[in-house]
Scaffold this motif. Structure first.
Motif, PDB file in Angstrom:
ATOM      1  N   THR A 137       0.835  -1.207   0.000  1.00 51.35           N
ATOM      2  CA  THR A 137       0.000   0.000   0.000  1.00 51.35           C
ATOM      3  C   THR A 137       0.864   1.249   0.000  1.00 51.35           C
ATOM      4  O   THR A 137       0.555   2.229  -0.699  1.00 51.35           O
ATOM      5  CB  THR A 137      -0.926   0.003   1.221  1.00 51.35           C
ATOM      6  OG1 THR A 137      -1.527  -1.283   1.374  1.00 51.35           O
ATOM      7  CG2 THR A 137      -2.025   1.042   1.063  1.00 51.35           C
ATOM      8  N   MET A 138       1.939   1.245   0.772  1.00 51.42           N
ATOM      9  CA  MET A 138       2.847   2.389   0.794  1.00 51.42           C
ATOM     10  C   MET A 138       3.556   2.547  -0.551  1.00 51.42           C
ATOM     11  O   MET A 138       3.754   3.668  -1.036  1.00 51.42           O
ATOM     12  CB  MET A 138       3.860   2.222   1.924  1.00 51.42           C
ATOM     13  CG  MET A 138       3.245   2.276   3.313  1.00 51.42           C
ATOM     14  SD  MET A 138       4.382   1.779   4.634  1.00 51.42           S
ATOM     15  CE  MET A 138       5.527   3.155   4.633  1.00 51.42           C
ATOM     16  N   GLN A 139       3.936   1.435  -1.172  1.00 50.91           N
ATOM     17  CA  GLN A 139       4.551   1.511  -2.498  1.00 50.91           C
ATOM     18  C   GLN A 139       3.573   2.080  -3.524  1.00 50.91           C
ATOM     19  O   GLN A 139       3.950   2.861  -4.401  1.00 50.91           O
ATOM     20  CB  GLN A 139       5.008   0.116  -2.933  1.00 50.91           C
ATOM     21  CG  GLN A 139       6.165  -0.444  -2.133  1.00 50.91           C
ATOM     22  CD  GLN A 139       6.589  -1.815  -2.628  1.00 50.91           C
ATOM     23  OE1 GLN A 139       6.736  -2.042  -3.829  1.00 50.91           O
ATOM     24  NE2 GLN A 139       6.770  -2.753  -1.710  1.00 50.91           N
ATOM     25  N   LEU A 140       2.312   1.680  -3.413  1.00 46.05           N
ATOM     26  CA  LEU A 140       1.285   2.209  -4.311  1.00 46.05           C
ATOM     27  C   LEU A 140       1.151   3.719  -4.136  1.00 46.05           C
ATOM     28  O   LEU A 140       1.089   4.466  -5.121  1.00 46.05           O
ATOM     29  CB  LEU A 140      -0.053   1.517  -4.039  1.00 46.05           C
ATOM     30  CG  LEU A 140      -1.264   2.057  -4.806  1.00 46.05           C
ATOM     31  CD1 LEU A 140      -1.083   1.856  -6.304  1.00 46.05           C
ATOM     32  CD2 LEU A 140      -2.555   1.387  -4.329  1.00 46.05           C
ATOM     33  N   ALA A 141       1.096   4.167  -2.885  1.00 46.15           N
ATOM     34  CA  ALA A 141       0.990   5.604  -2.606  1.00 46.15           C
ATOM     35  C   ALA A 141       2.173   6.357  -3.202  1.00 46.15           C
ATOM     36  O   ALA A 141       2.014   7.429  -3.800  1.00 46.15           O
ATOM     37  CB  ALA A 141       0.901   5.834  -1.095  1.00 46.15           C
ATOM     38  N   ARG A 142       3.360   5.815  -3.045  1.00 45.69           N
ATOM     39  CA  ARG A 142       4.562   6.473  -3.568  1.00 45.69           C
ATOM     40  C   ARG A 142       4.534   6.528  -5.092  1.00 45.69           C
ATOM     41  O   ARG A 142       4.843   7.565  -5.689  1.00 45.69           O
ATOM     42  CB  ARG A 142       5.809   5.736  -3.089  1.00 45.69           C
ATOM     43  CG  ARG A 142       7.105   6.343  -3.607  1.00 45.69           C
ATOM     44  CD  ARG A 142       8.319   5.706  -2.978  1.00 45.69           C
ATOM     45  NE  ARG A 142       8.510   4.322  -3.367  1.00 45.69           N
ATOM     46  CZ  ARG A 142       8.401   3.295  -2.551  1.00 45.69           C
ATOM     47  NH1 ARG A 142       8.067   3.463  -1.291  1.00 45.69           N
ATOM     48  NH2 ARG A 142       8.609   2.059  -2.984  1.00 45.69           N
ATOM     49  N   ASN A 143       4.167   5.420  -5.726  1.00 46.89           N
ATOM     50  CA  ASN A 143       4.171   5.370  -7.187  1.00 46.89           C
ATOM     51  C   ASN A 143       3.130   6.294  -7.806  1.00 46.89           C
ATOM     52  O   ASN A 143       3.345   6.846  -8.883  1.00 46.89           O
ATOM     53  CB  ASN A 143       3.928   3.933  -7.659  1.00 46.89           C
ATOM     54  CG  ASN A 143       5.200   3.104  -7.688  1.00 46.89           C
ATOM     55  OD1 ASN A 143       5.981   3.180  -8.629  1.00 46.89           O
ATOM     56  ND2 ASN A 143       5.426   2.340  -6.647  1.00 46.89           N
ATOM     57  N   LEU A 144       1.995   6.447  -7.136  1.00 50.32           N
ATOM     58  CA  LEU A 144       0.910   7.242  -7.700  1.00 50.32           C
ATOM     59  C   LEU A 144       1.020   8.734  -7.384  1.00 50.32           C
ATOM     60  O   LEU A 144       0.709   9.575  -8.227  1.00 50.32           O
ATOM     61  CB  LEU A 144      -0.436   6.727  -7.188  1.00 50.32           C
ATOM     62  CG  LEU A 144      -0.920   5.395  -7.746  1.00 50.32           C
ATOM     63  CD1 LEU A 144      -2.216   4.980  -7.071  1.00 50.32           C
ATOM     64  CD2 LEU A 144      -1.130   5.486  -9.256  1.00 50.32           C
TER      65      LEU A 144
END
Length: 387
Positions: A137-144
């Protein structure tokens, strides 16, 4: 004894007073800590993007061109991506990704405190910046939403966004967003497009070792590229397999069999090569009508009048005609000498050799030796003699 009995009430009162002051001091300290934390969170959350926009999020995807029978003949894209649903990703791929990237993905609420504490301790020991411990979820937030820089400020924002995402979306929805968004090397985004690019098949058909290979790419798509660094890729793949074994997602037999397999890629053909001039004319038409952004990012499906079988027959007829002309008039083309560069006869490879040669087709070959009886030639894993 009488003296001690008189002093004991005073000692007890002094002790209670000291405890009271200690408790008061702790409450003041706790209040200050809560206030500082609240102020810090307020500062870092003031410029956060709104996760509500994820409900309408549509990543850029490939525009595909089809012939008159519904077969793909070409594509346009800024980012090679095929948007897929949660059910399109097989359990073996989901298990592989969760095992290596975020073991507690289905349990936590966006952040993993124990991993953060462990990573912070390692950063403190090594003197490095805040890094690691990111959940899916944190990786998703960073990527988006965020920049890729590794800083304390970005980590706080990443954490706050992850909590918001977890409150608004289900785990399957979060996994799907992540699986469609993540970069996996060579211009490929998302696991569906990666499966088609590296193995020429949809993600649903991935085997264990193939799923493990793809699951290992998010950490560093360049360093673990199976094309550029197959030795790095196989070590990372086996690490993913071992992690799946530790989590009880596969058996010891499955792990051993998969680790012993070599990497076998089947890279996707350049679809635009069948009728390049036709595809280019379609691109110009679409860009004039819909605009470049829509054509290269909108994931359009374009149905054309071209027939793939007839086009292949026409291409073959042209090649046959050129070959017949050369036989009549003699070869006048310029032959490349691979030894004039950095390649050797053993190391040289040609793009034609990525796939087995077609019957009645044409392929570039390398002359390895010439003698009175003929010339020895090599094309891919095959050799032949031209008399």
């Amino acid at each position: 004894m009488h003296k001690l009995e008189q002093d004991s009430p005073h000692v007890e009162a002094a002790g209670k007073k000291l405890v009271g002051w200690v408790l008061f001091g702790l409450m003041v300290l706790l209040s200050a800590l809560i206030g500082a934390t609240g102020g810090l969170l307020l500062v870092y959350s003031t410029d956060l993007p709104q996760v509500e926009q994820l409900e309408h999020y549509r990543p850029s995807s490939i525009t595909e061109l089809y012939d008159d029978q519904g077969r793909i003949i070409g594509s346009f894209a800024l980012q090679r991506r095929v948007v897929a649903a949660y059910e399109d990703y097989p359990p073996v791929l989901r298990d592989a990704l969760v095992s290596i990237e975020d073991k507690d993905f289905y349990k936590h609420s966006g952040i993993n405190f124990w991993r953060i504490i462990g990573a912070a301790y390692q950063d403190f020991e090594s003197g490095g910046r805040v890094q690691g411990a990111s959940t899916l979820t944190m990786q998703l937030a960073r990527n988006l939403f965020l920049s890729p820089d590794r800083s304390f400020h970005r980590k706080i924002q990443e954490t706050l966004l992850a909590i918001q995402i977890e409150r608004r979306f289900t785990k399957p929805q979060i996994f799907t967003l992540y699986a469609n968004q993540i970069y996996l090397g060579h211009g490929v985004y998302g696991f569906e497009a990666a499966s088609e690019f590296y193995f020429s098949k949809p993600a649903q058909q991935l085997t264990l070792e193939q799923a493990a290979l793809l699951a290992g790419l998010p950490k560093s798509p360049v360093y673990y590229s199976p094309i550029s660094h197959p030795d790095h890729a196989i070590r990372r793949r086996n690490l993913v397999i071992n992690s799946m074994l530790e989590d009880g997602r596969i058996t010891a037999r499955q792990a051993m069999d998969s680790r012993n397999l070599p990497i076998q890629l089947k890279l996707q053909h350049d679809l635009n090569s069948l009728a390049p001039y036709f595809v280019e004319e379609i691109r110009r038409y679409l860009e004039n009508k819909y605009g470049s952004d829509q054509v290269h990012e909108g994931g359009l499906k374009v149905y054309t009048s071209l027939n793939m079988d007839l086009q292949r027959a026409a291409n073959q007829a042209v090649l046959n005609g050129i070959a017949a002309y050369e036989r009549r008039h003699g070869w006048k083309g310029h032959l490349q000498n691979v030894l004039s560069g950095t390649a050797t006869l053993a190391s040289y490879s040609h793009a034609d050799w990525d796939d087995d040669p077609e019957v009645n087709g044409y392929v570039h070959a390398l002359v390895t030796d010439v003698g009175p009886a003929g010339a020895n030639v090599k094309f891919g894993r095959y050799t032949s003699v031209l008399t």
